[in-house]
Design a protein around this motif. Sequence first.
Motif, PDB file in Angstrom:
ATOM      1  N   ALA A  38       0.816  -1.213   0.000  1.00  0.00           N
ATOM      2  CA  ALA A  38       0.000   0.000   0.000  1.00  0.00           C
ATOM      3  C   ALA A  38       0.851   1.264   0.000  1.00  0.00           C
ATOM      4  N   GLN A  39       2.121   1.146   0.401  1.00  0.00           N
ATOM      5  CA  GLN A  39       3.027   2.296   0.404  1.00  0.00           C
ATOM      6  C   GLN A  39       3.887   2.353  -0.860  1.00  0.00           C
ATOM      7  N   MET A  40       3.661   1.406  -1.782  1.00  0.00           N
ATOM      8  CA  MET A  40       4.470   1.347  -3.006  1.00  0.00           C
ATOM      9  C   MET A  40       3.595   1.587  -4.228  1.00  0.00           C
ATOM     10  N   GLN A  41       2.867   2.665  -4.223  1.00  0.00           N
ATOM     11  CA  GLN A  41       1.927   2.926  -5.304  1.00  0.00           C
ATOM     12  C   GLN A  41       2.516   3.766  -6.424  1.00  0.00           C
ATOM     13  N   ASP A  42       3.700   4.307  -6.249  1.00  0.00           N
ATOM     14  CA  ASP A  42       4.243   5.294  -7.187  1.00  0.00           C
ATOM     15  C   ASP A  42       5.514   4.836  -7.889  1.00  0.00           C
ATOM     16  N   TRP A  56      -2.007  14.238  -8.935  1.00  0.00           N
ATOM     17  CA  TRP A  56      -1.914  14.009 -10.374  1.00  0.00           C
ATOM     18  C   TRP A  56      -3.161  14.548 -11.061  1.00  0.00           C
ATOM     19  N   ARG A  57      -2.985  15.116 -12.251  1.00  0.00           N
ATOM     20  CA  ARG A  57      -4.120  15.621 -13.021  1.00  0.00           C
ATOM     21  C   ARG A  57      -4.387  14.668 -14.192  1.00  0.00           C
ATOM     22  N   GLY A  58      -5.659  14.539 -14.531  1.00  0.00           N
ATOM     23  CA  GLY A  58      -6.025  13.580 -15.556  1.00  0.00           C
ATOM     24  C   GLY A  58      -6.418  14.221 -16.871  1.00  0.00           C
ATOM     25  N   GLU A  87       4.202  15.277 -17.201  1.00  0.00           N
ATOM     26  CA  GLU A  87       4.642  15.243 -15.815  1.00  0.00           C
ATOM     27  C   GLU A  87       3.449  15.341 -14.868  1.00  0.00           C
ATOM     28  N   GLN A  88       3.368  14.398 -13.938  1.00  0.00           N
ATOM     29  CA  GLN A  88       2.270  14.332 -12.959  1.00  0.00           C
ATOM     30  C   GLN A  88       0.907  14.307 -13.649  1.00  0.00           C
TER      31      GLN A  88
END
Length: 237
Positions: free
Chosen positions: A90-94, A109-111, A160-161
């Motif tokens: 759960a702490q390794m989402q990125d 993050w923007r979509g 980016e992001q």
Amino acid sequence: AYTPGNEGGKRPDRAVLVYSQRCKEAYKEVPVVIGGIEASLRRIAHYDYWSETIRRSVLFDAKADLLVYGNAERPLAEIAHRFARGESPAQMQDIRGTAVIRKEALPGWRGVDSSRLDALGKIDPIPNPYLEGAPCAPDAPTVVEPKPVVVQPVRPKPWEQTYVQLPSYEKVKADKVLYAHASRVLHQETNPGCARALLQKHGDRVLWVNPPAIPLSTAEMDGVFALPFQRVPHPAY
């Protein structure tokens, strides 16, 4: 080649699902990370040749905690170090080069909707390049006019992001055009230098695919291949 007696049919269909599920049954609390060719190619909703249906991301059916896709040296090492530090999945989402199941996009993050990147439309048949007047036809002209050089202006970095929202699993399952569209966008977003994250809804949850991992440098790749690999089949064979 690696089955005793050279017998075929010894591995189950969708092997990554079967083996991952068996691991979870035996060790419920142990995190499972899947990867390799099968997991990579099935990381989003995909066509399954055995059943001739559209199946959801392999991550859902495998019951795994993390999916690693592509050349995974970097993400695999990062996952191992973070497990060693006591972190949970759960702490390794990125982590780049991985996919996870979430309730929503990563915070901050923007979509952008995938339809803004690839126009939806009628799927035309592939033209025959040898028909009269086509580029490969016998009567095609041999002189090719040079095309003018177009200098592209410097573009900002919109990746980016930023994540691309693909049509949901339910939508691509019901519509071939949307399936083709989602597949095309997936393949467009594969350059580690500029690829965006991907998001695809599966019911009330979302599949989150982080951007691809950054390739190894020359020195790092030399270090990997200098490791003392045995370079022989497992002794069982």
